[in-house]
Design a protein around this motif. Structure first.
Motif, PDB file in Angstrom:
ATOM      1  N   LYS A  93       7.918 -43.881 -27.157  1.00 45.90           N
ATOM      2  CA  LYS A  93       7.258 -42.753 -26.505  1.00 45.90           C
ATOM      3  C   LYS A  93       7.438 -41.489 -27.341  1.00 45.90           C
ATOM      4  N   PRO A  94       6.541 -40.523 -27.188  1.00 50.76           N
ATOM      5  CA  PRO A  94       5.301 -40.616 -26.408  1.00 50.76           C
ATOM      6  C   PRO A  94       4.297 -41.511 -27.095  1.00 50.76           C
ATOM      7  N   ALA A  95       3.361 -42.047 -26.339  1.00 54.79           N
ATOM      8  CA  ALA A  95       2.334 -42.914 -26.907  1.00 54.79           C
ATOM      9  C   ALA A  95       1.336 -42.087 -27.711  1.00 54.79           C
ATOM     10  N   VAL A  96       0.857 -42.666 -28.794  1.00 59.75           N
ATOM     11  CA  VAL A  96      -0.226 -42.048 -29.564  1.00 59.75           C
ATOM     12  C   VAL A  96      -1.524 -42.500 -28.911  1.00 59.75           C
ATOM     13  N   THR A  97      -2.248 -41.581 -28.293  1.00 59.90           N
ATOM     14  CA  THR A  97      -3.456 -41.928 -27.552  1.00 59.90           C
ATOM     15  C   THR A  97      -4.668 -41.192 -28.119  1.00 59.90           C
ATOM     16  N   ILE A  98      -5.846 -41.594 -27.656  1.00 60.15           N
ATOM     17  CA  ILE A  98      -7.100 -40.946 -28.054  1.00 60.15           C
ATOM     18  C   ILE A  98      -7.959 -40.777 -26.801  1.00 60.15           C
ATOM     19  N   HIS A  99      -8.683 -39.657 -26.719  1.00 58.60           N
ATOM     20  CA  HIS A  99      -9.553 -39.432 -25.564  1.00 58.60           C
ATOM     21  C   HIS A  99     -10.793 -40.303 -25.667  1.00 58.60           C
ATOM     22  N   GLU A 100     -11.302 -40.735 -24.531  1.00 54.46           N
ATOM     23  CA  GLU A 100     -12.457 -41.631 -24.518  1.00 54.46           C
ATOM     24  C   GLU A 100     -13.713 -40.993 -25.117  1.00 54.46           C
ATOM     25  N   ASP A 101     -13.812 -39.670 -25.096  1.00 51.01           N
ATOM     26  CA  ASP A 101     -14.992 -38.995 -25.633  1.00 51.01           C
ATOM     27  C   ASP A 101     -14.824 -38.557 -27.090  1.00 51.01           C
ATOM     28  N   ALA A 102     -13.693 -38.885 -27.701  1.00 53.29           N
ATOM     29  CA  ALA A 102     -13.465 -38.507 -29.097  1.00 53.29           C
ATOM     30  C   ALA A 102     -14.348 -39.335 -30.021  1.00 53.29           C
ATOM     31  N   PRO A 103     -14.753 -38.761 -31.163  1.00 56.99           N
ATOM     32  CA  PRO A 103     -15.535 -39.538 -32.137  1.00 56.99           C
ATOM     33  C   PRO A 103     -14.697 -40.686 -32.706  1.00 56.99           C
ATOM     34  N   VAL A 104     -15.358 -41.758 -33.059  1.00 52.46           N
ATOM     35  CA  VAL A 104     -14.674 -42.894 -33.663  1.00 52.46           C
ATOM     36  C   VAL A 104     -13.961 -42.478 -34.951  1.00 52.46           C
ATOM     37  N   ALA A 105     -14.571 -41.551 -35.690  1.00 49.90           N
ATOM     38  CA  ALA A 105     -13.949 -41.083 -36.929  1.00 49.90           C
ATOM     39  C   ALA A 105     -12.585 -40.449 -36.661  1.00 49.90           C
TER      40      ALA A 105
END
Length: 214
Positions: A93-105
């Motif tokens: 932790k903390p987890a490395v996350t990404i928002h669902e609306d973020a660009p794939v790049a």
């Protein structure tokens, strides 16, 4: 400009465990679903950490201990994980996350910089929505050549640069764009090529542009 979001390439069916999941439950989930890591979520489905095979293997193995000033801190952290019996105790932790609306790049850049192979996908409240892997990110390169060709002519040459697309010949083969035509200045050529190079799924750009000598 086309911009594929993480939401459109992620896997929405995710193997995840609660903070209080016990050791055997985690091992069973990992083996039965054939995954090497999974998110840990709290009672509100918010991502709080990630458990990997490496975290669980600390129960069975003792990695070589580094020398120097970090040795005591390292030993304390690893021993704590090795003694853990719940997801909350062994997770990273903390987890490395990404928002669902973020660009794939953006997901690709985050994976590279943080040296991870997958990212839990979250919404505005950090609730788990899916998982995106390196393979998912690479899927954008399957974009058809004709879509890239259309974007180069209509949105870049005609749209962003205000040039007559009839004055250019654009071909796209396996993601490699070749641009032939004339522009007024070398700087215009460089700017045009740079814009095309950064379009989604473009693998390379071949410059066949001409311009007056400066």
């Amino acid at each position: 400009m086309k911009m594929t979001t993480v939401k459109s390439v992620m896997t929405s069916s995710v193997v995840a465990v609660r903070e209080n999941a016990d050791f055997k439950e985690m091992v069973t989930a990992m083996r039965s679903r054939r995954v090497s890591a999974f998110p840990v979520i709290d009672s509100s489905d918010r991502v709080v950490g990630v458990v990997s095979e490496a975290d669980l293997l600390l129960k069975e193995t003792a990695a070589a201990r580094p020398e120097g000033t970090i040795r005591l801190a390292w030993r304390a952290r690893e021993r704590s994980k090795a003694a853990g019996v719940t997801a909350a105790e062994v997770m990273t932790k903390p987890a490395v996350t990404i928002h669902e609306d973020a660009p794939v790049a953006e997901a690709a850049q985050l994976m590279q910089s943080r040296k991870v192979k997958r990212l839990p996908v979250v919404d505005d409240n950090r609730r788990l929505r899916g998982i995106v892997t390196q393979t998912d990110v690479l899927s954008v390169f399957e974009r058809p050549d004709y879509e890239i060709w259309d974007e180069v002519l209509k949105e870049v040459i005609a749209g962003e640069f205000g040039l007559d697309p009839e004055m250019f010949v654009v071909t796209v083969v396996s993601g490699i764009v070749t641009v032939t035509g004339s522009v007024d200045r070398r700087s215009d050529a460089l700017s045009l090529l740079a814009t095309i190079r950064h379009l989604e799924a473009v693998i390379g750009v071949r410059d066949r542009l001409s311009y007056p000598a400066e």
